[in-house]
Write a protein that holds these residues in place. Structure first.
Motif, PDB file in Angstrom:
ATOM      1  N   PHE A  89       6.589   9.643  17.708  1.00  0.00           N
ATOM      2  CA  PHE A  89       6.208   9.774  16.301  1.00  0.00           C
ATOM      3  C   PHE A  89       4.700   9.740  16.109  1.00  0.00           C
ATOM      4  N   LYS A  90       4.012   8.951  16.937  1.00  0.00           N
ATOM      5  CA  LYS A  90       2.572   8.754  16.740  1.00  0.00           C
ATOM      6  C   LYS A  90       1.730   9.821  17.425  1.00  0.00           C
ATOM      7  N   TYR A  91       2.170  10.271  18.602  1.00  0.00           N
ATOM      8  CA  TYR A  91       1.311  11.148  19.404  1.00  0.00           C
ATOM      9  C   TYR A  91       1.824  12.577  19.583  1.00  0.00           C
ATOM     10  N   ILE A  92       3.129  12.763  19.645  1.00  0.00           N
ATOM     11  CA  ILE A  92       3.678  14.100  19.922  1.00  0.00           C
ATOM     12  C   ILE A  92       3.962  14.877  18.640  1.00  0.00           C
ATOM     13  N   LEU A  93       4.742  14.266  17.758  1.00  0.00           N
ATOM     14  CA  LEU A  93       5.179  14.949  16.532  1.00  0.00           C
ATOM     15  C   LEU A  93       4.017  15.457  15.672  1.00  0.00           C
ATOM     16  N   PRO A  94       2.974  14.650  15.401  1.00  0.00           N
ATOM     17  CA  PRO A  94       1.879  15.157  14.552  1.00  0.00           C
ATOM     18  C   PRO A  94       1.165  16.368  15.145  1.00  0.00           C
ATOM     19  N   VAL A  95       1.040  16.397  16.476  1.00  0.00           N
ATOM     20  CA  VAL A  95       0.342  17.521  17.129  1.00  0.00           C
ATOM     21  C   VAL A  95       1.146  18.808  16.999  1.00  0.00           C
ATOM     22  N   ILE A  96       2.446  18.742  17.310  1.00  0.00           N
ATOM     23  CA  ILE A  96       3.302  19.935  17.206  1.00  0.00           C
ATOM     24  C   ILE A  96       3.393  20.382  15.745  1.00  0.00           C
ATOM     25  N   TYR A 131       1.706  12.014   7.973  1.00  0.00           N
ATOM     26  CA  TYR A 131       2.339  11.273   6.867  1.00  0.00           C
ATOM     27  C   TYR A 131       3.759  10.856   7.224  1.00  0.00           C
ATOM     28  N   LEU A 132       4.497  11.707   7.930  1.00  0.00           N
ATOM     29  CA  LEU A 132       5.897  11.413   8.255  1.00  0.00           C
ATOM     30  C   LEU A 132       6.054  10.069   8.965  1.00  0.00           C
ATOM     31  N   PRO A 133       5.392   9.842  10.131  1.00  0.00           N
ATOM     32  CA  PRO A 133       5.570   8.537  10.782  1.00  0.00           C
ATOM     33  C   PRO A 133       5.029   7.374   9.954  1.00  0.00           C
ATOM     34  N   GLU A 134       3.957   7.612   9.201  1.00  0.00           N
ATOM     35  CA  GLU A 134       3.403   6.550   8.360  1.00  0.00           C
ATOM     36  C   GLU A 134       4.391   6.149   7.265  1.00  0.00           C
ATOM     37  N   SER A 135       5.039   7.152   6.667  1.00  0.00           N
ATOM     38  CA  SER A 135       5.998   6.861   5.585  1.00  0.00           C
ATOM     39  C   SER A 135       7.249   6.180   6.121  1.00  0.00           C
ATOM     40  N   VAL A 136       7.645   6.537   7.349  1.00  0.00           N
ATOM     41  CA  VAL A 136       8.812   5.889   7.961  1.00  0.00           C
ATOM     42  C   VAL A 136       8.502   4.421   8.260  1.00  0.00           C
ATOM     43  N   GLN A 137       7.296   4.169   8.769  1.00  0.00           N
ATOM     44  CA  GLN A 137       6.901   2.791   9.078  1.00  0.00           C
ATOM     45  C   GLN A 137       6.910   1.908   7.825  1.00  0.00           C
ATOM     46  N   GLN A 138       6.527   2.485   6.701  1.00  0.00           N
ATOM     47  CA  GLN A 138       6.424   1.700   5.475  1.00  0.00           C
ATOM     48  C   GLN A 138       7.777   1.535   4.775  1.00  0.00           C
ATOM     49  N   LYS A 147       1.086  10.060  -5.440  1.00  0.00           N
ATOM     50  CA  LYS A 147       1.929  10.335  -4.278  1.00  0.00           C
ATOM     51  C   LYS A 147       2.863  11.501  -4.581  1.00  0.00           C
ATOM     52  N   LYS A 148       3.439  11.497  -5.767  1.00  0.00           N
ATOM     53  CA  LYS A 148       4.379  12.557  -6.157  1.00  0.00           C
ATOM     54  C   LYS A 148       3.719  13.928  -6.096  1.00  0.00           C
ATOM     55  N   GLU A 149       2.506  14.026  -6.645  1.00  0.00           N
ATOM     56  CA  GLU A 149       1.776  15.300  -6.651  1.00  0.00           C
ATOM     57  C   GLU A 149       1.427  15.730  -5.231  1.00  0.00           C
ATOM     58  N   GLN A 150       1.009  14.764  -4.416  1.00  0.00           N
ATOM     59  CA  GLN A 150       0.625  15.093  -3.044  1.00  0.00           C
ATOM     60  C   GLN A 150       1.837  15.493  -2.199  1.00  0.00           C
ATOM     61  N   VAL A 151       2.958  14.825  -2.407  1.00  0.00           N
ATOM     62  CA  VAL A 151       4.181  15.175  -1.673  1.00  0.00           C
ATOM     63  C   VAL A 151       4.628  16.591  -2.035  1.00  0.00           C
ATOM     64  N   ALA A 152       4.560  16.940  -3.324  1.00  0.00           N
ATOM     65  CA  ALA A 152       4.923  18.293  -3.753  1.00  0.00           C
ATOM     66  C   ALA A 152       4.012  19.327  -3.095  1.00  0.00           C
ATOM     67  N   THR A 153       2.715  19.052  -3.066  1.00  0.00           N
ATOM     68  CA  THR A 153       1.747  19.954  -2.429  1.00  0.00           C
ATOM     69  C   THR A 153       2.032  20.092  -0.939  1.00  0.00           C
ATOM     70  N   MET A 162       0.837  -1.199   0.000  1.00  0.00           N
ATOM     71  CA  MET A 162       0.000   0.000   0.000  1.00  0.00           C
ATOM     72  C   MET A 162       0.875   1.253   0.000  1.00  0.00           C
ATOM     73  N   THR A 163       0.554   2.181  -0.886  1.00  0.00           N
ATOM     74  CA  THR A 163       1.297   3.434  -0.965  1.00  0.00           C
ATOM     75  C   THR A 163       0.780   4.419   0.075  1.00  0.00           C
ATOM     76  N   VAL A 164       1.688   4.938   0.897  1.00  0.00           N
ATOM     77  CA  VAL A 164       1.317   5.946   1.895  1.00  0.00           C
ATOM     78  C   VAL A 164       1.349   7.308   1.229  1.00  0.00           C
ATOM     79  N   ILE A 165       0.235   8.049   1.346  1.00  0.00           N
ATOM     80  CA  ILE A 165       0.150   9.392   0.766  1.00  0.00           C
ATOM     81  C   ILE A 165      -0.211  10.399   1.859  1.00  0.00           C
ATOM     82  N   PRO A 166       0.159  11.672   1.682  1.00  0.00           N
ATOM     83  CA  PRO A 166      -0.127  12.672   2.710  1.00  0.00           C
ATOM     84  C   PRO A 166      -1.613  12.968   2.910  1.00  0.00           C
ATOM     85  N   TYR A 167      -2.364  13.048   1.807  1.00  0.00           N
ATOM     86  CA  TYR A 167      -3.757  13.496   1.886  1.00  0.00           C
ATOM     87  C   TYR A 167      -4.698  12.394   1.398  1.00  0.00           C
ATOM     88  N   LYS A 168      -5.189  11.616   2.328  1.00  0.00           N
ATOM     89  CA  LYS A 168      -6.012  10.458   1.973  1.00  0.00           C
ATOM     90  C   LYS A 168      -7.379  10.841   1.424  1.00  0.00           C
TER      91      LYS A 168
END
Length: 240
Positions: A176-183, A196-203, A13-19, A1-7
């Motif tokens: 990564f899951k609880y602190i970073l996304p909030v800040i 997206y950052l922690p999701e992309s790292v996990q994958q 993915k390329k277009e969404q990452v650029a955005t 499964m491809t992880v994208i920023p804006y589900k």
């Protein structure tokens, strides 16, 4: 499964990452240093030191963002560094940075890491910091990186990885899951970028899995050096 920023949005993915990077470009440098407590600066220095004995004169910095890795590479005293990125927002911030620092030998250009606009065997070194994870087609991007390297040239790739030992694994996952996304959400005003950052790292296929992919795409003498309890890793490979 491809992880994208804006589900909830259309686009590759390329277009969404650029955005996404366009959206967070103004706060990207601050967040990078703040969220990593400045360790990202040390990581970049360690990665660039692996090129010291090679003394590359022409360097390509892929997914250059605002140019921090390219600026660090100036310590190698190259003739020129070309930084490419698909985000015009990040490049705009980077170009302002080069003017402010009066840096003349870093050129920031728009470019796609999976379709590099350069001839074969051009660069003495190719560097990437926290960028390969965002490639839509990882092997395609690495193959193109290999193509533009001169024989004897080296690739240095800095990327997040996943700690495997207690307690760092648990602390890292919690942060990564609880602190970073909030800040990240509060400062960048982008609800998805730091989820997206922690999701992309996990994958991402880190460690030996990524070394296998480097080998598959033609690189030799491949190595992986884990940093800071495995939070990130430096990968190197040579084109023979």
């Amino acid at each position: 499964m491809t992880v994208i920023p804006y589900k909830d949005k259309q686009g590759s993915k390329k277009e969404q990452v650029a955005t996404m990077f366009d959206n967070i470009s103004e706060n990207y440098d601050f967040l990078n240093h703040f969220l990593s407590a400045g360790i990202d600066i040390i990581w970049r220095k360690k990665a660039i030191k692996l090129l010291k004995q090679d003394q590359p004169k022409l360097i390509l910095d892929i997914a250059t963002g605002t140019g921090d890795f390219a600026i660090e590479a100036l310590s190698l005293n190259p003739d020129k560094i070309i930084g490419i990125d698909i985000s015009e927002g990040m490049l705009a911030v980077g170009r302002k940075k080069m003017i402010k620092k009066n840096i003349k030998n870093i050129e920031m250009v728009s470019g796609d890491s999976e379709g590099l606009q350069f001839e074969d065997n051009k660069f003495d070194a190719v560097i990437v910091a926290f960028g390969v994870r965002n490639f839509e087609h990882l092997e395609k991007g690495l193959e193109d990186m290999f193509r533009v390297l001169k024989p004897g040239g080296k690739a240095v790739i800095l990327e997040f990885s996943k700690p495997s030992k207690f307690p760092m694994k648990q602390l890292y996952n919690f942060y990564f899951k609880y602190i970073l996304p909030v800040i990240g959400k509060i400062i960048s005003k982008d609800n998805s970028a730091y989820t997206y950052l922690p999701e992309s790292v996990q994958q991402f296929p880190d460690g030996s899995s990524f070394i296998n992919i480097l080998n598959k795409t033609g690189f030799k003498q491949t190595q992986c050096k884990a940093l800071t309890f495995g939070i990130s890793s430096i990968y190197t490979g040579v084109k023979q």
